[in-house]
Design a protein around this motif. Structure first.
Motif: not given
Length: 299
Positions: A99-113
């Motif tokens: 199980l490897v932790p990564y940081r991914n982009k996620k989009k909700e509506g018009n927002k990305e984080y």
């Protein structure tokens, strides 16, 4: 008659987890509580040689001992554990899975984080175990070739492979190779230079931690073995199992190979992998790198 119930249970579980995350209801729950909710679905998916209790105990230990996994979203952790369950691989230092932790982009509506998520990775030993379960292979292995070894290989009509390890100091590793012998008498092999392995690592491993750092040799052997398997006459079920390697899933399903992989391999995501503390944005109410109320307590 058991299959429809299995699919229904897991789809209902996936939907419930998604609703909890959206509403922030996952906050305050321990990983043990979330895993306990998941146990019925795991019990129907897991092979006979492994019990839900053992798998969840091992997964919980892996998460508790890795601070970077502790901040990963519950959906990704549950998705990674369900992949372990369906393939019958233990996420531990034994090298079956990680199980490897990564940081991914996620989009909700018009927002990305950016959001911290757990990625499922098959280990070298796990890949060999999956291949042996097909029943078509009599022998399968991957080896490192050192500078002073006698190593000869040739592809084509008169292909050959010969490796005689040197005595004593063998020098640095220069190549990795994998071979498989089939029960019908056939065989196949693949050779990759260490440089080719490093290029693969740099393309598909974003973090400066994890199995590529702690277990490079095993990950290198797995890489060349996985490349070989693309050309091996093995079942569709096995190929589907291998397709789950190095994937991040935000859903739980009765067939995790069909769930979309959301891993973001972009360079910007790579630079942010395993980042530190963030402040909440006063305008959006979101953390700079992850949404609020989407974490799990571990104590």
């Amino acid at each position: 008659m058991a299959a429809p119930a299995k699919a229904t249970d897991q789809k209902d579980l996936s939907k419930a987890l998604a609703n909890k995350a959206a509403a922030g209801n996952g906050q305050g729950k321990t990983i043990a509580q979330l895993f306990d909710e998941m146990k019925p679905a795991i019990a129907q998916a897991i092979p006979k040689h492994l019990t839900p209790e053992r798998l969840l105990r091992i997964a919980t230990t892996s998460i508790r001992t890795n601070p970077k996994l502790k901040v990963c979203t519950p959906e990704s952790l549950l998705g990674a554990v369900m992949q372990c369950a369906q393939l019958g691989l233990e996420p531990s230092i034994l090298g079956h899975a990680y199980l490897v932790p990564y940081r991914n982009k996620k989009k909700e509506g018009n927002k990305e984080y950016f959001v911290d998520e757990a990625q499922f990775q098959i280990g070298y030993k796990g890949l060999i175990e999956l291949a042996r379960r097909t029943g078509h292979i009599s022998s399968i292995m991957s080896q490192a070739v050192h500078e002073k070894d006698l190593f000869e290989y040739e592809y084509g009509i008169n292909e050959k492979l010969r490796h005689v390890p040197a005595d004593g100091d063998r020098g640095p590793v220069t190549k990795y190779y994998a071979y498989a012998k089939f029960k019908d008498g056939g065989y196949s092999f693949m050779v990759m230079s260490k440089r080719d392995i490093e290029l693969h690592r740099d393309k598909f491993s974003k973090a400066k931690f994890g199995p590529w750092v702690d277990h490079f040799d095993e990950m290198a052997k797995k890489t060349v073995l996985k490349a070989l398997m693309k050309y091996m006459p093995i079942s569709v079920e096995f190929q589907k199992a291998v397709s789950m390697d190095e994937t991040t899933k935000r859903e739980v399903s009765d067939d995790m190979s069909e769930v979309i992989d959301v891993t973001d391999w972009s360079e910007s995501s790579a630079e942010d992998a395993g980042g530190g503390d963030e402040q909440r944005d006063p305008d959006t109410g979101l953390l700079n790198d992850r949404p609020p109320d989407d974490q799990v307590e571990f104590e």
